[in-house]
Design a protein around this motif. Sequence first.
Motif, PDB file in Angstrom:
ATOM      1  N   PHE A  77      -1.669  10.682 -10.059  1.00 11.76           N
ATOM      2  CA  PHE A  77      -1.648   9.416  -9.336  1.00 11.76           C
ATOM      3  C   PHE A  77      -2.305   8.306 -10.140  1.00 11.76           C
ATOM      4  O   PHE A  77      -1.738   7.223 -10.298  1.00 11.76           O
ATOM      5  N   TRP A  78      -3.487   8.570 -10.687  1.00 12.51           N
ATOM      6  CA  TRP A  78      -4.186   7.532 -11.445  1.00 12.51           C
ATOM      7  C   TRP A  78      -3.442   7.173 -12.737  1.00 12.51           C
ATOM      8  O   TRP A  78      -3.433   6.015 -13.152  1.00 12.51           O
ATOM      9  N   ALA A  79      -2.808   8.154 -13.347  1.00  7.25           N
ATOM     10  CA  ALA A  79      -2.003   7.882 -14.545  1.00  7.25           C
ATOM     11  C   ALA A  79      -0.854   6.943 -14.196  1.00  7.25           C
ATOM     12  O   ALA A  79      -0.604   5.955 -14.896  1.00  7.25           O
ATOM     13  N   LYS A  80      -0.176   7.233 -13.095  1.00  7.41           N
ATOM     14  CA  LYS A  80       0.924   6.366 -12.640  1.00  7.41           C
ATOM     15  C   LYS A  80       0.407   4.978 -12.308  1.00  7.41           C
ATOM     16  O   LYS A  80       1.018   3.968 -12.662  1.00  7.41           O
ATOM     17  N   TRP A  81      -0.716   4.938 -11.622  1.00 12.62           N
ATOM     18  CA  TRP A  81      -1.299   3.654 -11.220  1.00 12.62           C
ATOM     19  C   TRP A  81      -1.616   2.792 -12.445  1.00 12.62           C
ATOM     20  O   TRP A  81      -1.278   1.610 -12.484  1.00 12.62           O
ATOM     21  N   GLU A  82      -2.243   3.401 -13.444  1.00 12.80           N
ATOM     22  CA  GLU A  82      -2.584   2.650 -14.651  1.00 12.80           C
ATOM     23  C   GLU A  82      -1.333   2.114 -15.326  1.00 12.80           C
ATOM     24  O   GLU A  82      -1.303   0.969 -15.762  1.00 12.80           O
ATOM     25  N   TYR A  83      -0.311   2.967 -15.375  1.00  7.39           N
ATOM     26  CA  TYR A  83       0.948   2.563 -15.991  1.00  7.39           C
ATOM     27  C   TYR A  83       1.576   1.393 -15.228  1.00  7.39           C
ATOM     28  O   TYR A  83       1.861   0.344 -15.811  1.00  7.39           O
ATOM     29  N   VAL A  84       1.759   1.578 -13.942  1.00 11.93           N
ATOM     30  CA  VAL A  84       2.426   0.559 -13.126  1.00 11.93           C
ATOM     31  C   VAL A  84       1.635  -0.741 -13.094  1.00 11.93           C
ATOM     32  O   VAL A  84       2.197  -1.826 -13.295  1.00 11.93           O
ATOM     33  N   SER A  85       0.316  -0.652 -12.869  1.00  9.03           N
ATOM     34  CA  SER A  85      -0.451  -1.889 -12.733  1.00  9.03           C
ATOM     35  C   SER A  85      -0.498  -2.639 -14.060  1.00  9.03           C
ATOM     36  O   SER A  85      -0.464  -3.873 -14.079  1.00  9.03           O
ATOM     37  N   LEU A  93     -12.101   1.302  -6.347  1.00 11.76           N
ATOM     38  CA  LEU A  93     -12.172   2.675  -5.826  1.00 11.76           C
ATOM     39  C   LEU A  93     -12.105   3.688  -6.961  1.00 11.76           C
ATOM     40  O   LEU A  93     -12.842   4.677  -6.992  1.00 11.76           O
ATOM     41  N   CYS A 127      -5.443   6.794  -2.650  1.00  9.33           N
ATOM     42  CA  CYS A 127      -6.790   6.320  -2.312  1.00  9.33           C
ATOM     43  C   CYS A 127      -7.513   7.330  -1.436  1.00  9.33           C
ATOM     44  O   CYS A 127      -8.697   7.624  -1.662  1.00  9.33           O
ATOM     45  N   ARG A 169       1.938  -2.674 -16.301  1.00 12.67           N
ATOM     46  CA  ARG A 169       3.255  -3.295 -16.465  1.00 12.67           C
ATOM     47  C   ARG A 169       3.396  -4.540 -15.599  1.00 12.67           C
ATOM     48  O   ARG A 169       3.960  -5.550 -16.017  1.00 12.67           O
ATOM     49  N   ILE A 170       2.878  -4.459 -14.387  1.00  9.50           N
ATOM     50  CA  ILE A 170       2.988  -5.586 -13.467  1.00  9.50           C
ATOM     51  C   ILE A 170       2.118  -6.741 -13.947  1.00  9.50           C
ATOM     52  O   ILE A 170       2.531  -7.905 -13.912  1.00  9.50           O
ATOM     53  N   MET A 195       7.099   7.882 -18.083  1.00  9.60           N
ATOM     54  CA  MET A 195       6.512   7.917 -16.724  1.00  9.60           C
ATOM     55  C   MET A 195       7.636   8.065 -15.692  1.00  9.60           C
ATOM     56  O   MET A 195       8.570   7.296 -15.686  1.00  9.60           O
ATOM     57  N   TRP A 215      -1.307  -9.076  -4.719  1.00  9.28           N
ATOM     58  CA  TRP A 215      -1.370  -8.114  -5.795  1.00  9.28           C
ATOM     59  C   TRP A 215      -2.763  -8.092  -6.430  1.00  9.28           C
ATOM     60  O   TRP A 215      -3.344  -7.028  -6.654  1.00  9.28           O
ATOM     61  N   GLU A 271       7.772   5.391  -5.176  1.00 12.21           N
ATOM     62  CA  GLU A 271       6.938   5.080  -4.009  1.00 12.21           C
ATOM     63  C   GLU A 271       5.908   4.008  -4.340  1.00 12.21           C
ATOM     64  O   GLU A 271       5.556   3.190  -3.509  1.00 12.21           O
ATOM     65  N   MET A 272       5.427   4.046  -5.582  1.00 12.93           N
ATOM     66  CA  MET A 272       4.407   3.085  -5.977  1.00 12.93           C
ATOM     67  C   MET A 272       4.968   1.676  -6.150  1.00 12.93           C
ATOM     68  O   MET A 272       4.239   0.693  -6.144  1.00 12.93           O
ATOM     69  N   LEU A 290       0.824  -1.218   0.000  1.00 17.75           N
ATOM     70  CA  LEU A 290       0.000   0.000   0.000  1.00 17.75           C
ATOM     71  C   LEU A 290       0.852   1.260   0.000  1.00 17.75           C
ATOM     72  O   LEU A 290       0.342   2.353  -0.224  1.00 17.75           O
ATOM     73  N   GLY A 306       2.661   4.199  -1.095  1.00 15.98           N
ATOM     74  CA  GLY A 306       2.601   4.938  -2.342  1.00 15.98           C
ATOM     75  C   GLY A 306       1.241   4.940  -2.994  1.00 15.98           C
ATOM     76  O   GLY A 306       0.985   5.736  -3.892  1.00 15.98           O
ATOM     77  N   THR A 307       0.353   4.036  -2.565  1.00 16.83           N
ATOM     78  CA  THR A 307      -0.980   4.018  -3.163  1.00 16.83           C
ATOM     79  C   THR A 307      -2.051   4.481  -2.179  1.00 16.83           C
ATOM     80  O   THR A 307      -3.079   5.021  -2.596  1.00 16.83           O
ATOM     81  N   LEU A 328       8.222   6.689 -10.167  1.00 18.84           N
ATOM     82  CA  LEU A 328       7.276   5.657  -9.754  1.00 18.84           C
ATOM     83  C   LEU A 328       7.716   5.016  -8.450  1.00 18.84           C
ATOM     84  O   LEU A 328       7.045   4.121  -7.935  1.00 18.84           O
TER      85      LEU A 328
END
Lengths: 108, 108
Positions: A89-97, B103, A15, A99-100, B1, B93, B6-7, A8, A10-11, B4
């Motif tokens: 934040f949401w842009a980073k989240w979309e990118y990171v998630s 959310l 939230c 990729r993962i 990007m 994850w 912290e995320m 959690l 960084g996220t 990243l």
Amino acid sequence: MEDLTEMLKGTLEGCVLQIIGTEETYGYAITRRLNELGFADVVEGTVYTILVRLEKNGLVEAAKRPSEVGPPRKFYTLNDAGRRHLATFWAKWEYVSARIDELKEGGR
Amino acid sequence: MEDLTEMLKGTLEGCVLQIIGTEETYGYAITRRLNELGFADVVEGTVYTILVRLEKNGLVEAAKRPSEVGPPRKFYTLNDAGRRHLATFWAKWEYVSARIDELKEGGR
DNA sequence: GTCCACTATCTAGTGGTACCGTGTACCGGT
DNA sequence: ACCGGTACACGGTACCACTAGATAGTGGAC
């Protein structure tokens, strides 16, 4: 699901920002909302430290108002900087998630 | 990007574990793989600290072997504990990312 | 034959973030 | 009068990615 704390990092701040962006609300209620969302182990103390940080970084406005059922509540709303931060934040989240998930599906 | 970092807390270790689980490999190659996966800013130093931690926690086995194009490489493979840890990581994850997406979509 | 880029590993120290424990305080029901 | 629910605050801790530098082997350009 237990011990999500490291994941959690960084996220959670994002939230909280999202919850405040949806409607003006206060620390205790944000904690309850996170709990019912599935983040069962998040406690008040954690949320308050995030709120202090958000305010210090100028992303939210705060207003203390009396409650009928307990001590006064400190309500938070997003300002422009907060809305920009939330979008980032949401842009980073979309990118990171994305990729993962790619890595998880064995994409190469 | 950008930024990243912290995320990635709590997830980068799992990503490294996944890469090792796919095929026996070494630190420098893992870094390059992460870079091409989209984690462009991850550098060697970060990966080596993770590898040291994984080995200390008994999740991987290590073997040093010579290279033809540079210094010797330290190859890593998952052991049983590592495979269990990896499975737990992916379960967490899926749980966390599903909740956050919920959310984000304004599910209430 | 020297320099430089690429390959490859290691480590001490830093900073950010969630968590823990505890304290304070207001309110309503019994 | 007491206790549980509501509500905020804060000092200290732990974990993890990152920084920045040191060390070292190989091969090509000049």
